[in-house]
Motif scaffolding. Structure first.
Motif, mmCIF file in Angstrom:
data_model
loop_
_atom_site.group_PDB
_atom_site.id
_atom_site.type_symbol
_atom_site.label_atom_id
_atom_site.label_comp_id
_atom_site.label_asym_id
_atom_site.label_seq_id
_atom_site.Cartn_x
_atom_site.Cartn_y
_atom_site.Cartn_z
ATOM 1 N N LYS A 29 -6.590 4.141 6.031
ATOM 2 C CA LYS A 29 -5.940 4.070 4.805
ATOM 3 C C LYS A 29 -4.567 4.598 4.583
ATOM 4 N N GLU A 30 -3.750 4.058 3.639
ATOM 5 C CA GLU A 30 -2.457 4.488 3.762
ATOM 6 C C GLU A 30 -2.246 5.836 3.375
ATOM 7 N N ALA A 31 -3.164 6.413 2.558
ATOM 8 C CA ALA A 31 -2.759 8.058 2.149
ATOM 9 C C ALA A 31 -3.168 8.689 3.339
ATOM 10 N N GLN A 32 -3.928 8.401 4.223
ATOM 11 C CA GLN A 32 -4.284 9.084 5.707
ATOM 12 C C GLN A 32 -3.098 9.205 6.606
ATOM 13 N N THR A 33 -2.105 8.269 6.500
ATOM 14 C CA THR A 33 -1.054 8.340 7.387
ATOM 15 C C THR A 33 0.210 8.820 7.139
ATOM 16 N N ALA A 34 -0.039 9.870 5.601
ATOM 17 C CA ALA A 34 1.368 10.706 5.252
ATOM 18 C C ALA A 34 1.960 11.382 6.285
ATOM 19 N N ARG A 35 1.087 11.960 7.044
ATOM 20 C CA ARG A 35 1.474 12.969 7.961
ATOM 21 C C ARG A 35 1.151 12.611 9.478
ATOM 22 N N MET A 36 1.093 11.501 9.638
ATOM 23 C CA MET A 36 0.613 10.802 11.019
ATOM 24 C C MET A 36 2.043 10.375 11.732
ATOM 25 N N ALA A 37 2.019 10.609 12.908
ATOM 26 C CA ALA A 37 2.974 10.160 13.672
ATOM 27 C C ALA A 37 2.961 10.031 15.147
ATOM 28 N N PRO A 38 3.765 9.312 16.013
ATOM 29 C CA PRO A 38 3.484 8.929 17.460
ATOM 30 C C PRO A 38 3.338 10.509 18.084
ATOM 31 N N GLY A 39 2.594 10.638 18.906
ATOM 32 C CA GLY A 39 2.446 11.802 19.987
ATOM 33 C C GLY A 39 1.268 12.723 19.671
ATOM 34 N N GLN A 40 0.748 12.327 18.064
ATOM 35 C CA GLN A 40 -0.172 13.295 17.828
ATOM 36 C C GLN A 40 -1.677 13.107 18.405
ATOM 37 N N VAL A 41 -2.193 14.076 18.545
ATOM 38 C CA VAL A 41 -3.648 14.268 19.487
ATOM 39 C C VAL A 41 -4.753 13.510 18.670
ATOM 40 N N ALA A 42 -5.580 12.514 19.361
ATOM 41 C CA ALA A 42 -6.581 11.690 18.721
ATOM 42 C C ALA A 42 -7.735 11.858 19.651
ATOM 43 N N HIS A 43 -9.042 12.254 19.067
ATOM 44 C CA HIS A 43 -10.266 11.847 19.337
ATOM 45 C C HIS A 43 -11.003 10.813 19.202
ATOM 46 N N LEU A 44 -11.808 10.312 20.279
ATOM 47 C CA LEU A 44 -12.325 8.917 20.019
ATOM 48 C C LEU A 44 -13.770 9.083 20.374
ATOM 49 N N ASN A 45 -14.546 8.764 19.593
ATOM 50 C CA ASN A 45 -16.086 8.669 19.977
ATOM 51 C C ASN A 45 -16.636 7.029 19.670
ATOM 52 N N VAL A 46 -17.138 6.657 21.233
ATOM 53 C CA VAL A 46 -17.146 5.251 21.297
ATOM 54 C C VAL A 46 -18.888 5.018 21.056
#
Length: 378
Positions: A273-290
């Motif tokens: 959602k657009e509000a969730q991307t306010a502080r999101m930037a390339p290089g940040q750590v992400a965790h994936l649950n498949v």
């Protein structure tokens, strides 16, 4: 009726109060409200993506062989499908024959050029000989004219007989005729030289045309070779083939979808959602649950953020200029690269569902100021 102090001392009252607080805390945690608000943004609207290549033929024909089966591993350049190539082999032979004929024409043209050059040399020699004859005839004419001038007064005073004077006059006329004949010979020799030169120019021009025809025939041969090579449909890269839809004996044309090749390299596209991307930037750590990996947890990093929301890329654009308006949160696609050297990553397949969490505290985004500088969003 029990009093307030007795209610507070009742175990049931404390259990109900504790349960109420737990439920309230769970609601606050689920909605990321204080005091449970963190810098982690999550979404279930995420999927594994890959550069799936749809393999199609470049030429038409009947399928002579299907060399792969569903879900096989293939390498770049491996033959997937073979088409019947008999027609294309005949076209190649035909093009090679046409090339041989044009090369023979070129050889004949080169021989003709050598012959014309020899003819020019012969005509030049003839011109030189005619010029020499003309010089000699003019010299004879000069001598005959001198003899006639000397013989005329001698014949008048009787020192020379009339017969000798007539012989001198005849020699003069003969010398004049010889000069005219030599001049005609020179003109004829020069005309022959001009014709030989024009013939040579014609041969040179014809040779250029033949050379162009040879190059055209070579291009036709190369094109026939490419078409013949294209009857073998090869894998464009390493990976696995999908479901093989082409069948033996099927007639296919350029653009017919035969099989899909799925490479090993994959990534994740998460729609936040657009509000969730306010502080999101390339290089940040992400965790994936498949889901398909039994809840296995993978690590990755934010690679890029979409330049527009998904609605901007839709075929039918939204028009909110008329009627009632209800604000709907838009979503931005975020591309996440999967970190290498993770054992479960080899089992990722395009299309799998993923639950993504991005730790926005592991980096900081930037926003432009009014003066053109940037300010960090903490």
């Amino acid at each position: 009726m029990p009093t307030a102090p007795k209610l507070l001392r009742s175990r049931g009252t404390w259990i109900v109060l504790a349960a109420t607080l737990v439920c309230l805390a769970m609601v606050l945690y689920a909605w990321r409200l204080p005091p449970f608000h963190t810098g982690t943004e999550s979404t279930e609207n995420a999927y594994v993506r890959g550069m799936v290549t749809i393999v199609a033929p470049k030429v038409d024909g009947y399928v002579a062989e299907v060399a792969v089966q569903d879900y096989m591993a293939v390498t770049a350049g491996q033959v997937l499908v073979r088409l019947d190539d008999r027609i294309y082999r005949q076209r190649l032979d035909q093009a090679q024959s046409a090339l041989a004929a044009q090369e023979a024409n070129l050889a004949n043209t080169m021989q003709a050029r050598l012959a014309r050059q020899a003819a020019i040399g012969n005509s030049q020699a003839q011109v030189a000989g005619a010029d020499a004859q003309l010089v000699n005839a003019r010299a004879q004419l000069t001598r005959a004219q001198a003899d006639f001038r000397r013989a005329t007064p001698l014949a008048q005073d009787g020192s020379l007989s009339q017969r000798e004077r007539d012989q001198t006059e005849a020699a003069l006329h003969q010398a004049e005729a010889a000069v005219k004949l030599a001049e005609a010979s020179v003109r004829q020799a020069r005309a022959g030289q001009s014709v030989a030169t024009q013939d040579l120019q014609s041969v040179v021009v014809n040779r250029r045309a033949v050379e162009a025809a040879v190059e055209s025939s070579r291009a036709a041969v190369r094109l026939a070779e490419i078409d013949l090579e294209n009857t073998q449909i090869r894998a464009p890269r390493d990976g696995h083939v999908g479901e093989v839809g082409v069948k033996l004996g099927q007639y296919v044309t350029p653009g017919t979808q035969l099989v899909a090749v799925v490479p090993q390299q994959v990534w994740v596209v998460a729609n936040f959602k657009e509000a969730q991307t306010a502080r999101m930037a390339p290089g940040q750590v992400a965790h994936l649950n498949v889901d398909a990996l039994g809840g296995a947890r993978l690590n990755g990093r934010v690679e890029r953020i979409s330049p527009a929301t998904g609605s901007e890329f839709s075929v039918i654009k939204q028009d909110n200029a008329t009627g009632n308006f209800t604000k709907i949160p838009q979503r931005l696609s975020v591309r996440i690269a999967v970190d290498p050297d993770q054992a479960p990553a080899s089992r990722l397949r395009p299309g799998m569902s993923v639950v993504v969490s991005v730790d926005t505290r592991s980096g900081h985004a930037v926003a432009p100021r009014g003066d053109g500088t940037e300010v960090g969003l903490r």
